[in-house]
Each structure stands twice: as C-alpha cells, then as structure tokens.
Design a protein around this motif. Structure first.
Motif, mmCIF file in Angstrom:
data_model
loop_
_atom_site.group_PDB
_atom_site.id
_atom_site.type_symbol
_atom_site.label_atom_id
_atom_site.label_comp_id
_atom_site.label_asym_id
_atom_site.label_seq_id
_atom_site.Cartn_x
_atom_site.Cartn_y
_atom_site.Cartn_z
ATOM 1 N N GLU A 196 1.069 18.482 19.567
ATOM 2 C CA GLU A 196 2.437 18.338 20.045
ATOM 3 C C GLU A 196 3.089 17.091 19.459
ATOM 4 N N ARG A 197 2.287 16.021 19.332
ATOM 5 C CA ARG A 197 2.822 14.763 18.809
ATOM 6 C C ARG A 197 1.863 14.191 17.775
ATOM 7 N N LEU A 198 2.423 13.729 16.685
ATOM 8 C CA LEU A 198 1.656 13.058 15.644
ATOM 9 C C LEU A 198 2.236 11.669 15.457
ATOM 10 N N TYR A 199 1.404 10.662 15.706
ATOM 11 C CA TYR A 199 1.819 9.273 15.510
ATOM 12 C C TYR A 199 1.213 8.757 14.209
ATOM 13 N N LEU A 200 2.066 8.291 13.306
ATOM 14 C CA LEU A 200 1.629 7.661 12.064
ATOM 15 C C LEU A 200 1.742 6.156 12.290
ATOM 16 N N VAL A 201 0.584 5.501 12.517
ATOM 17 C CA VAL A 201 0.572 4.156 13.071
ATOM 18 C C VAL A 201 0.457 3.095 11.967
ATOM 19 N N GLY A 202 1.246 3.242 10.920
ATOM 20 C CA GLY A 202 1.377 2.203 9.911
ATOM 21 C C GLY A 202 0.453 2.293 8.720
ATOM 22 N N ASP A 203 0.917 1.701 7.613
ATOM 23 C CA ASP A 203 0.194 1.670 6.334
ATOM 24 C C ASP A 203 -0.170 3.075 5.860
ATOM 25 N N ILE A 204 0.743 3.994 6.047
ATOM 26 C CA ILE A 204 0.529 5.353 5.555
ATOM 27 C C ILE A 204 0.683 5.358 4.031
ATOM 28 N N VAL A 205 1.704 4.696 3.536
ATOM 29 C CA VAL A 205 1.914 4.510 2.104
ATOM 30 C C VAL A 205 1.673 3.038 1.787
ATOM 31 N N ASP A 206 0.971 2.758 0.700
ATOM 32 C CA ASP A 206 0.665 1.371 0.338
ATOM 33 C C ASP A 206 1.700 0.860 -0.659
ATOM 34 N N GLY A 207 2.782 0.295 -0.128
ATOM 35 C CA GLY A 207 3.840 -0.233 -0.980
ATOM 36 C C GLY A 207 3.395 -1.438 -1.792
ATOM 37 N N TRP A 208 2.465 -2.236 -1.250
ATOM 38 C CA TRP A 208 1.955 -3.387 -2.002
ATOM 39 C C TRP A 208 1.331 -2.932 -3.310
ATOM 40 N N ARG A 209 0.509 -1.896 -3.231
ATOM 41 C CA ARG A 209 -0.197 -1.419 -4.421
ATOM 42 C C ARG A 209 0.745 -0.701 -5.370
ATOM 43 N N LEU A 210 1.657 0.114 -4.830
ATOM 44 C CA LEU A 210 2.547 0.894 -5.685
ATOM 45 C C LEU A 210 3.522 0.005 -6.456
ATOM 46 N N ARG A 211 3.814 -1.187 -5.923
ATOM 47 C CA ARG A 211 4.675 -2.116 -6.668
ATOM 48 C C ARG A 211 3.963 -2.671 -7.896
ATOM 49 N N LYS A 212 2.632 -2.695 -7.871
ATOM 50 C CA LYS A 212 1.854 -3.238 -8.984
ATOM 51 C C LYS A 212 1.516 -2.159 -10.005
ATOM 52 N N THR A 213 1.059 -1.025 -9.524
ATOM 53 C CA THR A 213 0.667 0.062 -10.422
ATOM 54 C C THR A 213 0.797 1.383 -9.690
ATOM 55 N N TRP A 214 1.176 2.420 -10.424
ATOM 56 C CA TRP A 214 1.433 3.723 -9.795
ATOM 57 C C TRP A 214 0.173 4.580 -9.825
ATOM 58 N N TYR A 215 -0.204 5.052 -8.642
ATOM 59 C CA TYR A 215 -1.293 6.038 -8.549
ATOM 60 C C TYR A 215 -0.920 7.049 -7.484
ATOM 61 N N TRP A 216 -0.894 8.313 -7.868
ATOM 62 C CA TRP A 216 -0.525 9.373 -6.923
ATOM 63 C C TRP A 216 -1.075 10.686 -7.467
ATOM 64 N N ASP A 217 -1.905 11.372 -6.690
ATOM 65 C CA ASP A 217 -2.471 12.627 -7.183
ATOM 66 C C ASP A 217 -2.078 13.791 -6.269
ATOM 67 N N SER A 218 -2.615 14.972 -6.553
ATOM 68 C CA SER A 218 -2.231 16.174 -5.805
ATOM 69 C C SER A 218 -2.643 16.100 -4.339
ATOM 70 N N HIS A 219 -3.720 15.384 -4.031
ATOM 71 C CA HIS A 219 -4.137 15.241 -2.635
ATOM 72 C C HIS A 219 -3.121 14.423 -1.843
ATOM 73 N N HIS A 220 -2.536 13.402 -2.495
ATOM 74 C CA HIS A 220 -1.490 12.617 -1.842
ATOM 75 C C HIS A 220 -0.281 13.503 -1.540
#
Length: 312
Positions: free
Chosen positions: A47-71
């Motif tokens: 009924e409810r899904l809580y995403l309690v932070g750090d779901i996406v790592d903006g620190w890392r993505l600002r340095k280098t891009w990594y994203w695959d089909s599982h993401h």
C-alpha cells in the motif's frame, strides 16, 4: 487502501505487504545491487512504499556516469507501483540531496518530503527520516565525509571484485565490505551512537519508533522504549523493512534469499517471491536506555575506520 493488481509473471505469487521501506540503493554506482532490488520489487505489492534516502547517488554521478539496465528496471518498477495504487513517498538523503530542492512536489506519483509520519496497523506512530542530520561528519565536516565516501567506495569496489571471483567459482553473493565494516571497532561504536541518537530524537518528539537508513546497517531493536528500525541498504546487506497487515515489522534479507535459492536442490525450489526474514518484531521489547543527548555529535569519532557508517 484498495490496490490495483500488478501484472505478474506466469506462475508467480506476489508478496503483499502493508508498507515497505527501502533506502541507500545508491543508483549510479557500480556497487549498487540494482539486480537484487529489481528482483525484490518485481514480486511484491504494498500500500505504501517509503524511499528513505540515498536512492540515487548524486555524489558519484557528478564525478563519473554509471547506469545500466538494472538501474533502469528499478526506476521502472517503482513507477509501476505508483501507477497501480501504491503511495510512494521519497525522503531524500545526503547523496541525493539535490531532490531536497523539490520537497512538497509530486513527480510521476512519487511525493517528495523531508520526513514522514507512518501510522502502523496497530496504531504505533513512527518517524521516517534518512538520518544524515544526526551524523556530525556529514553535517559539519563535508571534506571528511567525502574522504570517508572515497574509502567506502574502495571497499565496495573490493567487494565487487571479490563477488565477481565468487561467481566465477560458482559461489553465491556474500558481502565482504559489510564483514570488514563489522570488524572495525570504531565503526561498531559509531553505529551504536547513531542508533541511540535517533531513538532519543523519536522519543523526544513523542513517537513510538523510528525508521531510518544512512549507515548501511539493517537493525531492529528496542532502545529505551523506542522501536529503532534501520532498513539497511542495497550495496551490502540488500535488505528491506516490511510491515505486514497486522502491524508486524520484519527485515527481509534478499541476499540471503538469493543464497538459499542458489543452494536449493533442483525440484525443491519455492515459489518466486518467497522471502527470507532477517529479523521480526511484533512490538517493542524492554531494552537498555537510549544513548545520552550528546550521542549524535560523537558519530564522527572514526570517520575513516567507520567509512560505511560516516559516509552512508
């Protein structure tokens, strides 16, 4: 709340929960076990899904891009839940702090808030926050936090290579980085102080319990009459906190379930979606008093040794 039924794979039985809490997925990093999380999300309804932070790592993505089909699949499955009637609440953490600029908005059925109050089925009031505000390394010493983040990234890379070797040897996933963190005395102390500080805050504000993330350490215990619950992460422990219809809370260890599936003999497989509980609690139980009021400010005592706790 009436849920529209999600389309399931043939022969698959959905696990139905009242609420699910996830944090510290760190999408955008090589250490993220998005494949495990997608597997968990694919076979559950709530009924409810809580995403309690750090779901996406903006620190890392600002340095280098990594994203695959599982993401991509994790994002798709979360949005699918929102489309089919699940109330999705996103509480940004320190690694995805960019979304704190959007607090109060609802995007594609996902509501962004600074914190949330969850009323359990049995009436208990729970404070839901990421928890980085109670980590003095992140709050007051960002350079140290970034150094800790670098050290933690090294541990996760070692973990990735270690499990790559295990997979080639025909062995299931096992978290080396989590084991190493448990061996560091400073990290264990920092985790204990963090837990005490969060429980103290919940009690100060009149809540019966607290749900948080941040330190990548799944836990469920009573601290001074307050139910402390940390839902863990999806780079090491691969855990989710779930609430059943009767108000019972349970930590589901998805990595352990994958290991059981790996070793289960042919012909003995359980239906897809059968989860392995890590720890369960129907109600708070008596335990030692919470840490003193100054506990939160001490969480920086071992920023390098406790990189997982400090940089989470």
């Amino acid at each position: 709340m009436q849920l529209d039924r999600l389309p399931m794979h043939q022969g698959e039985t959905a696990r139905r929960y009242r609420s699910v809490f996830l944090s510290d997925v760190h999408l955008g990093t090589r250490g993220c076990r998005a494949d495990f999380l997608a597997d968990f999300l694919r076979g559950m309804e709530c009924e409810r899904l809580y995403l309690v932070g750090d779901i996406v790592d903006g620190w890392r993505l600002r340095k280098t891009w990594y994203w695959d089909s599982h993401h991509d699949e994790v994002i798709r499955l979360v949005l699918r839940l929102a489309r089919h009637g699940t109330e999705v609440v996103y509480i940004p953490g320190n690694h995805d702090e960019i979304f704190r600029d959007w607090l109060g908005l609802e995007v594609a059925g996902v509501r962004l808030v600074e914190e949330a109050e969850h009323i359990a089925a049995d009436g208990r009031r729970l404070l839901v926050i990421h928890g980085d505000a109670f980590d003095s390394v992140v709050r007051y010493a960002r350079t140290i936090a970034l150094l800790g983040d670098w050290a933690y990234d090294m541990a996760l890379e070692l973990n990735r290579l270690f499990n790559l070797a295990r997979r080639r040897l025909g062995l299931p996933y096992w978290s080396l980085s989590q084991w190493l963190k448990r061996q560091v005395k400073g990290a264990v102390k920092a985790i204990d102080r963090f837990e005490g500080a969060l429980a103290l805050e919940a009690r100060r504000r009149g809540f019966d319990g607290i749900v948080c993330g941040h330190i990548h350490h799944a836990e469920m215990r009573d601290i001074g009459g307050v139910l402390y619950m940390n839902d863990g992460d999806w780079v090491e422990s691969c855990t989710a906190l779930v609430e059943h219809e009767d108000g019972r809370f349970e930590l589901v260890d998805w990595a352990a379930e994958r290991r059981l599936s790996f070793f289960r003999p042919r012909g003995a497989a359980t239906p897809r979606g059968a989860a392995t509980p890590r720890r369960a609690a129907a109600a708070p139980a008596p335990a030692p008093d919470a840490a003193p009021a100054g506990a939160a400010s001490d969480s920086a005592t071992a920023p390098a040794a406790a990189a997982g706790a400090a940089a989470g």
